[in-house]
Scaffold this active site. Structure first.
Site, PDB file in Angstrom:
ATOM      1  N   ASP A 256      -1.668  10.802  -1.623  1.00  0.00           N
ATOM      2  CA  ASP A 256      -1.977   9.781  -2.620  1.00  0.00           C
ATOM      3  C   ASP A 256      -2.285  10.388  -3.978  1.00  0.00           C
ATOM      4  OD1 ASP A 256      -2.194   7.179  -0.904  1.00  0.00           O
ATOM      5  OD2 ASP A 256      -3.064   8.811   0.238  1.00  0.00           O
TER       6      ASP A 256
ATOM      7  N   ARG B 178      -7.354   0.001  -6.893  1.00  0.00           N
ATOM      8  CA  ARG B 178      -7.465   1.082  -5.904  1.00  0.00           C
ATOM      9  C   ARG B 178      -7.707   2.391  -6.644  1.00  0.00           C
ATOM     10  NH1 ARG B 178      -4.350   0.771  -0.702  1.00  0.00           N
ATOM     11  NH2 ARG B 178      -5.951   2.302  -0.229  1.00  0.00           N
TER      12      ARG B 178
ATOM     13  N   ARG C 109       0.843  -1.181   0.000  1.00  0.00           N
ATOM     14  CA  ARG C 109       0.000   0.000   0.000  1.00  0.00           C
ATOM     15  C   ARG C 109       0.887   1.242   0.000  1.00  0.00           C
ATOM     16  NH1 ARG C 109       2.110   1.565   3.647  1.00  0.00           N
ATOM     17  NH2 ARG C 109       0.935   3.471   3.552  1.00  0.00           N
TER      18      ARG C 109
HETATM   19  O1  MRU Z   1      -4.835   3.098   2.577  1.00  0.00           O
HETATM   20  P1  MRU Z   1      -3.392   3.203   2.310  1.00  0.00           P
HETATM   21  O2  MRU Z   1      -2.514   2.661   3.383  1.00  0.00           O
HETATM   22  O3  MRU Z   1      -3.016   2.738   0.950  1.00  0.00           O
HETATM   23  O4  MRU Z   1      -3.181   4.768   2.371  1.00  0.00           O
HETATM   24  C1  MRU Z   1      -2.377   5.425   1.575  1.00  0.00           C
HETATM   25  C2  MRU Z   1      -1.280   6.012   2.309  1.00  0.00           C
HETATM   26  O5  MRU Z   1      -0.278   5.354   2.482  1.00  0.00           O
HETATM   27  C3  MRU Z   1      -1.386   7.331   2.903  1.00  0.00           C
HETATM   28  O6  MRU Z   1      -2.444   8.093   2.573  1.00  0.00           O
HETATM   29  C4  MRU Z   1      -0.067   8.023   2.839  1.00  0.00           C
HETATM   30  O7  MRU Z   1       0.008   8.955   3.838  1.00  0.00           O
HETATM   31  C5  MRU Z   1       0.198   8.705   1.534  1.00  0.00           C
HETATM   32  S1  MRU Z   1       1.864   8.648   1.070  1.00  0.00           S
HETATM   33  C6  MRU Z   1       1.924   7.363  -0.057  1.00  0.00           C
END
Ligand code: MRU
Length: 387
Positions: free
Chosen positions: A253, A98, A53
């Site tokens: 993200d 995703r 992730r």
């Molecule tokens: O749900 P996830 O663990 O895939 O969430 C995404 C993230 O890792 C965070 O939002 C993170 O802070 C962003 S940095 C890649």
């Protein structure tokens, strides 16, 4: 980064040249396990079920998934349009795993663009493998450079504070090396400062519902010897009021070309509290996380809604197991009154006006269209999306 003294990245081509290695993040911090993936479908499951992730990591893993997809097409005897059609279908499956992080779609698109002009099926596989490696290398290098730029910021704060006391950084979720290929985005400046002898201390939001802060960020920082403290998600505002936070530093993200930042749910509330307390709020990202087609993040970034089970339940290692009491695995317990509905929004969007600056591999800029354009003058965003 080092795990018990051994250097690791989050994704790699295995020694056979035919399969892909990943770290199974679901098991951390209680067990460090790697897995070998052999098909694009296995990569899809690894991304969807969050074995891997984090924006940069799922982008790089998806790029490797496209290598496996090309390999499958070749082994299936496909060529010409049949090869390309099948590859498109496998690409669509990977993209659908995703929705919020933009690096995933970006990496799949890079592979399709690179493979389109290559005619020979075997050559396509070789090209896809090379590009997967390159995307991973570039992600790692971008994060290293984010660390260099962020280091100057942390050094300045250290000196402004009198050059004695640690710089206190609050971070949310995991934007560490596990969320990328190496170094991390938000953690890269922290590791760089720590390695440069600047004392830092990190407040780690636990980050419900999946606790990426408590489980992953804390583990990473601990492996690197960085002083840190895990806090409940709601503690940040209180710490800011008490003067115990010098800056907030998160990952993202997806960030629009206008500077709106999508990140793990709860980030927006941290930005509001930071603004109320006059504390700088920085976001670190490689350029692959920019969305050059979306202007209004609040209105137009799709927010992933995940299973309510993540909210209704929590898992961890039984305390007795840590004490050697004989419970070897993790346990999952219910938290919510029977029959109460739950909702699980995985991300939120922090409007650009609350973001002090963006730290990218090219430097630090304002979270605004002109600020971003100054660092990336060669890119013309889809300005029609602003209407
Ligand atoms: O749900 P996830 O663990 O895939 O969430 C995404 C993230 O890792 C965070 O939002 C993170 O802070 C962003 S940095 C890649």
């Amino acid at each position: 980064m080092l795990v018990e003294g051994t250097p690791y990245r989050t994704v790699w081509i295995e020694a056979d040249g035919e399969s892909v290695g990943i770290i199974d993040q679901r098991r951390l911090p209680f067990a460090f396990e790697t897995l070998t993936l052999r098909t694009a479908a296995e990569v899809g499951v690894a991304i969807r079920d969050m074995l891997v992730r984090g924006a940069g990591c799922i982008g790089a893993v998806a790029a490797h998934g496209m290598f496996l997809a090309a390999r499958e097409c070749h082994l299936g005897g496909l060529s010409g349009a049949a090869f390309d059609n099948r590859l498109d279908a496998l690409a669509a499956e990977l993209r659908a795993t995703r929705p919020t992080a933009v690096n995933l779609a970006w990496a799949v698109r890079c592979q399709l663009d690179e493979l389109a002009p290559v005619a020979d099926p075997h050559e396509k596989v070789v090209v896809a493998r090379d590009l997967a490696r390159r995307i991973a290398d570039e992600d790692a290098d971008s994060c290293r450079r984010i660390g260099e730029h962020g280091l100057s910021l942390l050094r300045d704060i250290f000196h402004q504070k009198g050059g004695k006391n640690p710089v206190n950084i609050l971070t949310h979720c995991n934007a560490g090396w596990l969320a990328f290929v190496d170094h991390g985005s938000a953690t890269a400046p922290i590791y760089a400062a720590h390695d440069a002898g600047i004392p830092v201390h990190v407040w780690v939001d636990e980050t419900r519902p999946r606790n990426q802060g408590a489980r992953l960020t804390a583990w990473e920082l601990g492996q690197h010897g960085v002083p840190h403290t895990v806090i409940v998600d709601n503690a940040g505002g209180h710490l800011m009021q008490r003067g115990l936070v010098d800056l907030v530093l998160t990952g993202t993200d997806r960030t629009t070309w206008t500077g709106d930042v999508a990140n793990k749910i709860g980030t927006y509330l941290k930005a509001l509290a930071a603004r109320d307390n006059g504390i700088p709020f920085y976001v670190a990202l490689p350029s692959s996380t920019f969305d050059w087609e979306t202007a209004d993040g609040v209105a137009d970034i799709p927010i992933e809604e995940r299973s309510g089970t993540e909210v209704a339940r929590i898992s961890g290692l039984a305390a007795e197991a840590e004490a050697g009491g004989g419970f070897p695995g993790e346990v999952e317990v219910n938290l919510v009154a029977k029959g109460s509905p739950v909702a699980n929004y995985a991300f939120d969007v922090t409007p650009a006006r609350l973001v002090t600056g963006l730290i990218s591999e090219r430097g630090i800029c304002a979270a605004s269209a002109p600020g971003i354009a100054e660092l990336f003058p060669e890119i013309s965003p889809s300005r029609e999306s602003a209407n």
